[in-house]
Design a protein around this motif. Structure first.
Motif, PDB file in Angstrom:
ATOM      1  N   LEU A   1      -2.401   2.177   6.549  1.00  0.00           N
ATOM      2  CA  LEU A   1      -1.346   1.796   5.705  1.00  0.00           C
ATOM      3  C   LEU A   1      -2.036   0.633   4.563  1.00  0.00           C
ATOM      4  O   LEU A   1      -1.578   0.683   3.432  1.00  0.00           O
ATOM      5  CB  LEU A   1      -0.214   1.177   6.436  1.00  0.00           C
ATOM      6  N   LEU A   2      -2.838  -0.318   5.129  1.00  0.00           N
ATOM      7  CA  LEU A   2      -3.413  -1.139   4.207  1.00  0.00           C
ATOM      8  C   LEU A   2      -4.185  -0.475   3.382  1.00  0.00           C
ATOM      9  O   LEU A   2      -4.127  -0.914   2.100  1.00  0.00           O
ATOM     10  CB  LEU A   2      -4.317  -2.127   5.091  1.00  0.00           C
TER      11      LEU A   2
ATOM     12  N   LEU B   1      -1.790   0.922   0.629  1.00  0.00           N
ATOM     13  CA  LEU B   1      -1.180  -0.379  -0.228  1.00  0.00           C
ATOM     14  C   LEU B   1      -2.252  -0.859  -1.121  1.00  0.00           C
ATOM     15  O   LEU B   1      -2.121  -1.244  -2.468  1.00  0.00           O
ATOM     16  CB  LEU B   1      -0.850  -1.466   0.777  1.00  0.00           C
TER      17      LEU B   1
ATOM     18  N   GLN C   1      -4.631   0.876  -2.403  1.00  0.00           N
ATOM     19  CA  GLN C   1      -4.846   1.568  -3.800  1.00  0.00           C
ATOM     20  C   GLN C   1      -3.552   1.709  -4.716  1.00  0.00           C
ATOM     21  O   GLN C   1      -3.818   1.451  -6.001  1.00  0.00           O
ATOM     22  CB  GLN C   1      -4.582   3.419  -3.151  1.00  0.00           C
ATOM     23  N   LYS C   2      -2.352   1.381  -4.367  1.00  0.00           N
ATOM     24  CA  LYS C   2      -1.197   1.098  -5.215  1.00  0.00           C
ATOM     25  C   LYS C   2      -1.407  -0.231  -6.126  1.00  0.00           C
ATOM     26  O   LYS C   2      -1.227  -0.210  -7.104  1.00  0.00           O
ATOM     27  CB  LYS C   2       0.192   1.185  -4.254  1.00  0.00           C
ATOM     28  N   ALA C   3      -1.899  -1.339  -5.456  1.00  0.00           N
ATOM     29  CA  ALA C   3      -2.060  -2.398  -5.967  1.00  0.00           C
ATOM     30  C   ALA C   3      -3.298  -2.331  -6.966  1.00  0.00           C
ATOM     31  O   ALA C   3      -3.136  -2.766  -8.157  1.00  0.00           O
ATOM     32  CB  ALA C   3      -2.561  -3.454  -4.955  1.00  0.00           C
TER      33      ALA C   3
ATOM     34  N   LEU D   1      -3.755  -8.861   0.593  1.00  0.00           N
ATOM     35  CA  LEU D   1      -3.402  -7.760   1.513  1.00  0.00           C
ATOM     36  C   LEU D   1      -4.328  -7.917   2.677  1.00  0.00           C
ATOM     37  O   LEU D   1      -5.291  -7.810   2.488  1.00  0.00           O
ATOM     38  CB  LEU D   1      -3.319  -6.446   1.085  1.00  0.00           C
TER      39      LEU D   1
ATOM     40  N   HIS E   1      -5.063  -7.183   7.357  1.00  0.00           N
ATOM     41  CA  HIS E   1      -4.562  -6.743   8.642  1.00  0.00           C
ATOM     42  C   HIS E   1      -5.554  -7.265   9.568  1.00  0.00           C
ATOM     43  O   HIS E   1      -6.600  -7.563   9.291  1.00  0.00           O
ATOM     44  CB  HIS E   1      -4.919  -5.310   8.633  1.00  0.00           C
TER      45      HIS E   1
END
Length: 250
Positions: free
Chosen positions: A119-120, A123, A125-127, A215, A217
């Motif tokens: 999931l990280l 995220l 990639q989106k950022a 971000l 983890h």
């Protein structure tokens, strides 16, 4: 009942996988493979190499060593047994061998078996899509003092995920102290920390003008990777030949 051939059965991750499987009803360890064998007190037979294993299994779970990958993939192809490859520190040539083997048998390959890490990655990639070009990107990974490869396979997985949405424009930089120059806009720094018993921590830092987005983890036990690997094994048994990853499982 999915029968698992566990490579690296006597290693730290192998023992965690064995414990995880013992608490489930949908799978079992049919046999273990470890060059450090034999060993007493195991609930399954143990062999020093996968070629010595006469028992049938539905899927291989590999937490062994990069040097054993070729032997494991040959066994998988010859016996038509799916394989979950969890070993890190693989070379580009070994990754290519995994991709070639996936044309003949189902192969599950991920640099990190944790749901949270994957999931990280999404995220990050989106950022990168939103902030790329305006923010500098750095990746920091921390692991225990027994880990031999650096940077971690997970850090490289995160970097590759970011570079995928950036059309490959980022250059990975690992060692800045050897060059005295300002940071380039298309650099992606990857940094490693080794110490103590850190299971695994990863941060993706987006540093812009007057603001920073991080971000992160943190894994507090190896069990998160074992659970992911066993879930992948149960999923992979019975699949068609091809290359699968955590996205396929999700």
């Amino acid at each position: 009942m999915v029968r698992i051939l566990l490579a690296g059965a006597l290693g730290k991750m192998g023992r965690v996988v064995s414990q995880c499987v013992s608490e489930r009803e949908d799978c079992q360890i049919a046999a273990g493979i470890d060059i450090a064998g034999p060993a007493e007190g195991l609930p399954f037979p143990l062999y020093r190499s996968i070629g010595e294993c006469p028992l049938e299994g539905d899927v291989i779970v590999d937490f062994s060593h990069p040097s054993l990958l070729g032997e494991i993939l040959r066994f998988a192809r010859e016996k038509k047994v799916p394989a979950v490859i969890c070993t890190t520190g693989l070379s580009p040539e070994q990754v290519s061998e995994i991709r070639e083997s996936a044309k003949e048998v189902p192969i599950f390959f991920s640099a990190n078996m944790s749901l949270g890490i994957n999931l990280l990655s999404a995220l990050a990639q989106k950022a990168a899509q939103v902030l790329g070009g305006q923010f500098d990107i750095e990746i920091l990974e921390k692991h225990h003092n027994q880990k031999v490869d650096a940077p971690s396979g997970t850090a490289l997985m995160l970097a590759d995920a970011i570079n995928e949405v950036a059309d490959g424009r980022y250059e990975y930089v690992y060692d800045r102290h050897s060059v005295r120059r300002k940071r380039g806009k298309e650099e992606l720094g990857i940094h490693s920390v080794r110490g103590g018993t850190i299971v695994g921590e990863h941060e993706v830092i987006f540093a812009g003008r007057d603001e920073v987005l991080t971000l992160s983890h943190s894994a507090t036990s190896k069990e998160v990777f074992a659970v992911g690997a066993v879930n992948a094994a149960v999923f992979l048994a019975g699949q068609k030949p091809g290359l699968y990853d955590m996205a396929s499982l999700l």
